[in-house]
Design a protein around this motif. Structure first.
Motif, PDB file in Angstrom:
ATOM      1  N   ALA A  78      64.213  36.899  51.661  1.00 40.54           N
ATOM      2  CA  ALA A  78      65.005  37.573  52.703  1.00 40.54           C
ATOM      3  C   ALA A  78      66.300  36.818  52.952  1.00 40.54           C
ATOM      4  O   ALA A  78      67.370  37.427  53.138  1.00 40.54           O
ATOM      5  CB  ALA A  78      64.185  37.677  53.985  1.00 40.54           C
ATOM      6  N   ALA A 101      68.736  37.607  50.290  1.00 36.54           N
ATOM      7  CA  ALA A 101      69.338  38.921  50.528  1.00 36.54           C
ATOM      8  C   ALA A 101      70.511  38.808  51.504  1.00 36.54           C
ATOM      9  O   ALA A 101      71.532  39.503  51.347  1.00 36.54           O
ATOM     10  CB  ALA A 101      68.291  39.897  51.074  1.00 36.54           C
ATOM     11  N   THR A 159      72.890  49.862  55.199  1.00 34.05           N
ATOM     12  CA  THR A 159      71.861  49.676  54.168  1.00 34.05           C
ATOM     13  C   THR A 159      72.097  48.395  53.379  1.00 34.05           C
ATOM     14  O   THR A 159      71.172  47.625  53.110  1.00 34.05           O
ATOM     15  CB  THR A 159      71.840  50.885  53.220  1.00 34.05           C
ATOM     16  OG1 THR A 159      71.578  52.075  53.979  1.00 34.05           O
ATOM     17  CG2 THR A 159      70.771  50.724  52.155  1.00 34.05           C
ATOM     18  N   THR A 160      73.351  48.140  53.028  1.00 32.67           N
ATOM     19  CA  THR A 160      73.687  46.936  52.270  1.00 32.67           C
ATOM     20  C   THR A 160      73.381  45.672  53.063  1.00 32.67           C
ATOM     21  O   THR A 160      72.832  44.694  52.534  1.00 32.67           O
ATOM     22  CB  THR A 160      75.171  46.964  51.879  1.00 32.67           C
ATOM     23  OG1 THR A 160      75.435  48.145  51.109  1.00 32.67           O
ATOM     24  CG2 THR A 160      75.546  45.736  51.056  1.00 32.67           C
ATOM     25  N   VAL A 182      61.738  42.864  53.347  1.00 34.34           N
ATOM     26  CA  VAL A 182      60.961  41.682  52.997  1.00 34.34           C
ATOM     27  C   VAL A 182      60.390  41.013  54.249  1.00 34.34           C
ATOM     28  O   VAL A 182      59.218  40.615  54.280  1.00 34.34           O
ATOM     29  CB  VAL A 182      61.828  40.692  52.200  1.00 34.34           C
ATOM     30  CG1 VAL A 182      61.048  39.428  51.888  1.00 34.34           C
ATOM     31  CG2 VAL A 182      62.311  41.340  50.901  1.00 34.34           C
ATOM     32  N   PRO A 226      67.611  45.206  52.431  1.00 34.08           N
ATOM     33  CA  PRO A 226      66.834  44.266  51.596  1.00 34.08           C
ATOM     34  C   PRO A 226      66.159  43.170  52.421  1.00 34.08           C
ATOM     35  O   PRO A 226      64.982  42.851  52.193  1.00 34.08           O
ATOM     36  CB  PRO A 226      67.893  43.691  50.650  1.00 34.08           C
ATOM     37  CG  PRO A 226      68.968  44.732  50.602  1.00 34.08           C
ATOM     38  CD  PRO A 226      69.017  45.310  51.982  1.00 34.08           C
ATOM     39  N   CYS A 227      66.880  42.599  53.362  1.00 38.73           N
ATOM     40  CA  CYS A 227      66.313  41.521  54.169  1.00 38.73           C
ATOM     41  C   CYS A 227      65.181  42.023  55.061  1.00 38.73           C
ATOM     42  O   CYS A 227      64.111  41.406  55.137  1.00 38.73           O
ATOM     43  CB  CYS A 227      67.414  40.882  55.013  1.00 38.73           C
ATOM     44  SG  CYS A 227      66.836  39.562  56.093  1.00 38.73           S
ATOM     45  N   SER A 244      63.585  50.535  57.104  1.00 44.82           N
ATOM     46  CA  SER A 244      63.266  49.288  56.403  1.00 44.82           C
ATOM     47  C   SER A 244      61.961  48.690  56.925  1.00 44.82           C
ATOM     48  O   SER A 244      61.125  48.216  56.143  1.00 44.82           O
ATOM     49  CB  SER A 244      64.410  48.280  56.574  1.00 44.82           C
ATOM     50  OG  SER A 244      65.609  48.782  56.030  1.00 44.82           O
TER      51      SER A 244
END
Length: 559
Positions: free
Chosen positions: A92, A95, A123-124, A132, A128-129, A62
């Motif tokens: 973020a 997320a 991953t979940t 970003v 995403p956070c 990430s």
């Protein structure tokens, strides 16, 4: 790119204080999120090697993607660059709000495969956070008002972010995790990131761009406040097959989350038992009348009484609900002698010895004695309780001459790997008397599976001679992951591998007489097992291969 007079006017040196503060805070959130994610995942996937491998791999991927993504954004105009810098913290945070909403799916993910599921869950929760947040670093380097020569200030940007990560690790480990439920921590992080966007919008933006960022920040702040109402924590949850769990109390420390729950069944609603649940794994259960409802604990107590009826000094590694030391210290013989003297005498020296046993208990969690006393009747003053790592205690107790050492240490369903090495078992052997007995509670598959063969060979190397293994399977499956009680040491040689238990928990709410016949393990049986040592201990990998699924209690997060 030619300088923009409006940008220069809004980006003087004084305005860099807010970007630096945001950079520090987002660096703290980045590392704190990893620590909190491990606590979120532990009840469902364990806390061993594969979980941390998933967390680290997802984190690094990430960060790499985010750095690259942020680098590409620096080629855009100054207006878009400032908009991204101001809005990304709120995105973020949003997320994180969505990650909390995914908590109910974690038991299902874990039920498929614990290794692959750990990567899906990581991953979940993280990707995403972190993508970003990591994009912010190159954006800060490119902000107007930063130095333009040399490294363009990138060194100071990454240094400040790293210092924030250090602060985040300290705050998360020593303040947030011990005090707050994991969902509250994530929502607090989301709100903090939303406020960062508000500060950035006011400082570096104007006009429509400011309104866009404030809208994103408002959505994040509203989401972090609304999620607790969308995911209320019920006082009771149905576990299936007529079983219901009722929340009693919760405790948090740096060593795990403990939930005390009462269990009831539809067919016998008047009967209740109290369970000690740590990180998703049941560590002990007792009935309202004080009888042990955990079969493994009853077997360990009765095995000690059968194999060493004259035991006077016992070391118990792992306290949890305190069932085993309480059973060893109970004063039943005196009361029973007054009530049923003939029955007591028929039970012989085993029962008479109980009131004279001196028990040392070792546990790493300083909260354990108080929890066991408050909910399970353990009396700390009647035992010597040592709050420290068991390996440290074992290294100091050589020659202590314990009649028995009972190993019952777990975090959830995972035993501490440093207690499953030939050095650790050697230290236990050194603490035993010449005719001593080691009793170990293993949550493991049958003796033919590599992970169990490795443990048996390792114990055999420290305590040569025959061993007895009692399997407490709940079904007829020979591959079931279940409690297996291992007995080793000189006391095993003179005893048949069988136990007669009158008060055996045949299920959660019923007791009955049971005869258990153990498996005799000879040295030659485990010769091809892996020897576990401090330098080479693949226990976690072997355990993950042996059990693709974990039997956890699906309690609501934050209970």
């Amino acid at each position: 790119m030619p300088p923009d007079p409006e940008v220069e006017a809004q980006s003087g040196p004084q305005t860099m204080l807010i970007p630096k503060a945001i950079l520090f805070l987002t660096g703290g959130v980045t590392i704190a999120l990893e620590i909190v994610a491990s606590r979120v995942m532990t009840p469902y996937f364990g806390g061993s090697l594969h979980v941390w491998t998933a967390i680290l791999c997802v984190t690094l991927l990430s960060l790499a993607f985010g750095y690259g993504f942020g680098g590409r954004l620096t080629r855009a105009g100054h207006a878009l660059l400032r908009l991204g810098f101001a809005t990304f913290p709120a995105l973020a945070g949003l997320a994180l709000v969505l990650a909390v909403l995914c908590f109910p799916a974690l038991p299902w993910i874990a039920s498929t495969d614990i290794v692959a599921g750990a990567f899906v869950a990581a991953t979940t929760l993280l990707a995403p956070c972190l993508v970003v947040l990591s994009a912010l670093n190159p954006l800060v380097v490119a902000l107007p008002g930063r130095p333009s020569g040399g490294d363009a200030g990138s060194g100071s940007v990454f240094a400040l972010s790293t210092l924030g990560s250090v602060a985040g690790a300290l705050v998360a480990s020593f303040v947030l995790v011990p005090l707050l439920p994991v969902d509250h921590i994530l929502l607090a992080m989301a709100a903090t990131l939303g406020l960062c966007s508000v500060a950035a919008a006011v400082t570096v933006l104007g006009g429509p761009a400011r309104l866009v960022t404030l809208a994103a920040a408002s959505l994040t702040l509203l989401g972090s406040a609304a999620v607790p109402m969308l995911l209320p924590k019920p006082r009771s949850v149905a576990l299936g097959d007529g079983l219901t769990a009722h929340h009693v109390a919760s405790y948090r420390s740096g060593y795990g989350e403990v939930s005390i729950v009462e269990l009831t069944h539809d067919r016998i609603p008047t009967r209740r038992l109290t369970a000690y649940v740590q990180n998703g794994g049941v560590q002990g259960m007792i009935h309202a009348d004080g009888r042990i409802a955990s079969a493994y604990a009853r077997v360990m107590v009765e095995a000690l009484r059968a194999y060493r009826p004259d035991a006077r000094r016992v070391l118990v590694i792992g306290l949890a609900a305190g069932m085993i030391p309480t059973a060893l210290l109970e004063r039943e013989p005196t009361a029973l002698l007054e009530r049923e003297p003939t029955a007591l005498l028929e039970r012989g020296p085993t029962a008479l010895a109980r009131s004279g046993i001196a028990v040392d208990v070792v546990d790493i969690d300083p909260q354990s004695p108080a929890i066991a006393a408050r909910h399970f009747g353990f009396i700390p003053a009647r035992a010597r309780v040592h709050i420290l790592d068991a390996r440290i205690f074992l290294d100091r107790c050589a020659g202590a001459g314990y009649d028995a050492v009972i190993l019952d240490a777990f975090s959830g369903l995972d035993p501490p790997e440093h207690l499953l090495s030939v050095e650790a078992f050697g230290a236990m052997a050194a603490c035993l008397a010449a005719d001593g007995l080691l009793l170990a509670n293993l949550v493991a598959p049958p003796a033919t599976v590599p992970v169990t063969k490795a443990v048996l060979r390792t114990v055999q190397a420290a305590l040569p001679g025959p061993m007895h293994l009692f399997s407490l399977t709940r079904t007829s499956s020979r591959q079931e992951l279940s409690n297996r009680i291992l007995l080793a040491g000189p006391a095993v040689r003179s005893h048949e591998p069988s136990l007669e238990i009158e008060d055996y928990p045949v299920d959660l709410f019923d007791f009955g007489a049971r005869t258990l016949v153990g498996q005799v393990i000879a040295a030659s049986d485990e010769a091809d097992g892996i020897l576990l040592s401090d330098r080479h201990n693949p226990f976690a990998v072997l355990a993950a291969r042996a059990a693709a699924r974990r039997a956890v209690i699906p309690l609501p997060a934050g209970w």
